[in-house]
Every structure is written in structure tokens, then in C-alpha cells.
Design an enzyme around this catalytic site. Structure first.
Site, PDB file in Angstrom:
ATOM      1  N   ASP A  25     -43.612 123.812  16.328  1.00 52.77           N
ATOM      2  CA  ASP A  25     -43.226 122.400  16.389  1.00 52.77           C
ATOM      3  C   ASP A  25     -44.010 121.638  15.327  1.00 52.77           C
ATOM      4  OD1 ASP A  25     -43.166 119.546  17.282  1.00 52.77           O
ATOM      5  OD2 ASP A  25     -42.139 120.387  19.023  1.00 52.77           O
ATOM      6  N   ILE A  26     -43.343 120.704  14.640  1.00 52.92           N
ATOM      7  CA  ILE A  26     -44.017 119.934  13.590  1.00 52.92           C
ATOM      8  C   ILE A  26     -44.939 118.862  14.157  1.00 52.92           C
ATOM      9  CG2 ILE A  26     -42.248 120.367  11.843  1.00 52.92           C
ATOM     10  CD1 ILE A  26     -41.262 117.483  12.346  1.00 52.92           C
TER      11      ILE A  26
ATOM     12  N   ASN B 212     -36.226 119.913  27.888  1.00 54.28           N
ATOM     13  CA  ASN B 212     -35.874 118.522  28.155  1.00 54.28           C
ATOM     14  C   ASN B 212     -34.359 118.408  28.168  1.00 54.28           C
ATOM     15  OD1 ASN B 212     -38.633 117.815  28.066  1.00 54.28           O
ATOM     16  ND2 ASN B 212     -38.539 117.580  25.855  1.00 54.28           N
TER      17      ASN B 212
ATOM     18  N   GLN C 154     -35.144 114.177  26.014  1.00 53.89           N
ATOM     19  CA  GLN C 154     -34.548 114.993  24.961  1.00 53.89           C
ATOM     20  C   GLN C 154     -34.342 114.119  23.728  1.00 53.89           C
ATOM     21  OE1 GLN C 154     -31.020 117.169  26.085  1.00 53.89           O
ATOM     22  NE2 GLN C 154     -30.912 118.227  24.128  1.00 53.89           N
ATOM     23  N   SER C 155     -34.779 114.607  22.573  1.00 52.21           N
ATOM     24  CA  SER C 155     -34.640 113.844  21.338  1.00 52.21           C
ATOM     25  C   SER C 155     -33.748 114.541  20.332  1.00 52.21           C
ATOM     26  CB  SER C 155     -36.010 113.559  20.716  1.00 52.21           C
ATOM     27  OG  SER C 155     -36.692 114.764  20.460  1.00 52.21           O
TER      28      SER C 155
ATOM     29  N   HIS D 225     -33.300 123.560  23.301  1.00 54.97           N
ATOM     30  CA  HIS D 225     -34.510 124.208  22.825  1.00 54.97           C
ATOM     31  C   HIS D 225     -35.515 124.309  23.957  1.00 54.97           C
ATOM     32  CE1 HIS D 225     -34.860 119.881  21.966  1.00 54.97           C
ATOM     33  NE2 HIS D 225     -36.174 120.001  22.035  1.00 54.97           N
TER      34      HIS D 225
ATOM     35  N   HIS E 285     -39.494 124.604  24.745  1.00 51.55           N
ATOM     36  CA  HIS E 285     -40.852 124.450  24.232  1.00 51.55           C
ATOM     37  C   HIS E 285     -41.738 125.501  24.887  1.00 51.55           C
ATOM     38  CE1 HIS E 285     -40.272 120.251  22.641  1.00 51.55           C
ATOM     39  NE2 HIS E 285     -39.298 120.283  23.539  1.00 51.55           N
TER      40      HIS E 285
END
Length: 176
Positions: free
Chosen positions: A87-88, A148, A155-156, A161, A163
Site C-alpha cells: 500500500d502506498i 472495506n 471503501q475508496s 481488495h 488489506h
């Protein structure tokens, strides 16, 4: 999530709507240390909100661009069905994302988007098995798996996905 990239000790923060759509339009430029404090650094307290789902759930996302190689990632695993990368904006020393290469906008929409056949069940099972394998490899003392779902689930990016979060003692309850 706050999505962005580091450049000259600053973090370019992307507007949540641009992250969901896959565009990289910056929202602001903040000193990295300030953003890190706002987010709590690697694993601290954070105030997050999700974004509303796109009108067209089949639309492209930043994850689609990563899968196609249009945006680089720090890949930790890949096979014919899934891709996993760092993750960034990590919330802990280990924060990986495991994504299916077939787009599913939300876990709760899987049946309507892909059906509930054996292939779909195998894909979701494979996604979880890969997440578990990566958790065991990268977080031998334990980790948290998070999916999420929807705006209220924070959720974005509307591409399913998982995590994988760990590398330190995590708190409880998560995200309440």
C-alpha cells in the site's frame, strides 16, 4: 484512504473521487510529515471516510491501471488470478493489498457482477488463500485482513481488495 505519492518530502494527496475513478488529479500538496501526523503515521489513529460508489461499477480504477502496468507498484505476489503489492499509504509496518485481476467493484456486489458459480467462488477463495499466505510470510506474529465495502465501510477504490495489515501489535476495536 488518502491516496498519493511522496515527492521531495511532500505527499501529493488525491481527491477521493479521482482515486475511485483512477485519475490522478491532485487535491493538494502537503508536507509529508503533516500528512503522516494527520493519518497517525504507520499505524496511528486516522480519520477516514469512504467515497460513494461510481455510477458505473464496471468503470476503470487505479487498480485496473496497476494490473495493466500503466501505474507502477511495489509488487510482492502475482499469479494469473491476483496481484498483491505494498500500500502506498501504509497504516502499519506491513500493509499489503491483494486484488483480483478480474474487476469486482465491491465484495457485496460479487454475485450480481460475476454470478455465484464455481469460478467466482474459486476466485474469492484464491484471493483469501493468497492473502493468508502473504500474512504468514510478512507477519509471522499475526496480522489483520480487512475488506472495506461501500462508503460507510470506508471503501475508496471500487475494485475489491483485501488489506493485509501487521508487523506490530494492532489495537482493538479496529476503525470504530
Amino acid at each position: 484512504h488518502v491516496q498519493g505519492w511522496v515527492s521531495n518530502r511532500c505527499l501529493r494527496v488525491l481527491a477521493p473521487s479521482s482515486v475511485a475513478s483512477g485519475s490522478l488529479a491532485p487535491k493538494s500538496l502537503l508536507p509529508f510529515a503533516k500528512v503522516n501526523r494527520l493519518r497517525g503515521g504507520a499505524g496511528g489513529l486516522r480519520a477516514e471516510t469512504g467515497v460513494a460508489p461510481p455510477e458505473d461499477p464496471s468503470g476503470d480504477t487505479i487498480f485496473g491501471k496497476i494490473i495493466r502496468g500503466e501505474i507502477p507498484c511495489d509488487k510482492v505476489y502475482e499469479d494469473e488470478k491476483v496481484l498483491a503489492f505494498k500500500d502506498i499509504s501504509p497504516t502499519a509496518p506491513v500493509h499489503l493489498l491483494v486484488i483480483p485481476k478480474v474487476k469486482i467493484s465491491q465484495l457485496s456486489k460479487t454475485k450480481e457482477e460475476l454470478g455465484d458459480g464455481q469460478d467466482t467462488k474459486e476466485l474469492l477463495g484464491h484471493l483469501m488463500m493468497v492473502a493468508a499466505q502473504l500474512g504468514k510470510e510478512h507477519c509471522p506474529q499475526g496480522c489483520r485482513y480487512v475488506i472495506n465495502d461501500g462508503k460507510e465501510g470506508c471503501q475508496s477504490v471500487y475494485h475489491l481488495h483485501c488489506h493485509v495489515i501487521g508487523g506490530k501489535q494492532l489495537g482493538w476495536p479496529p476503525g470504530v
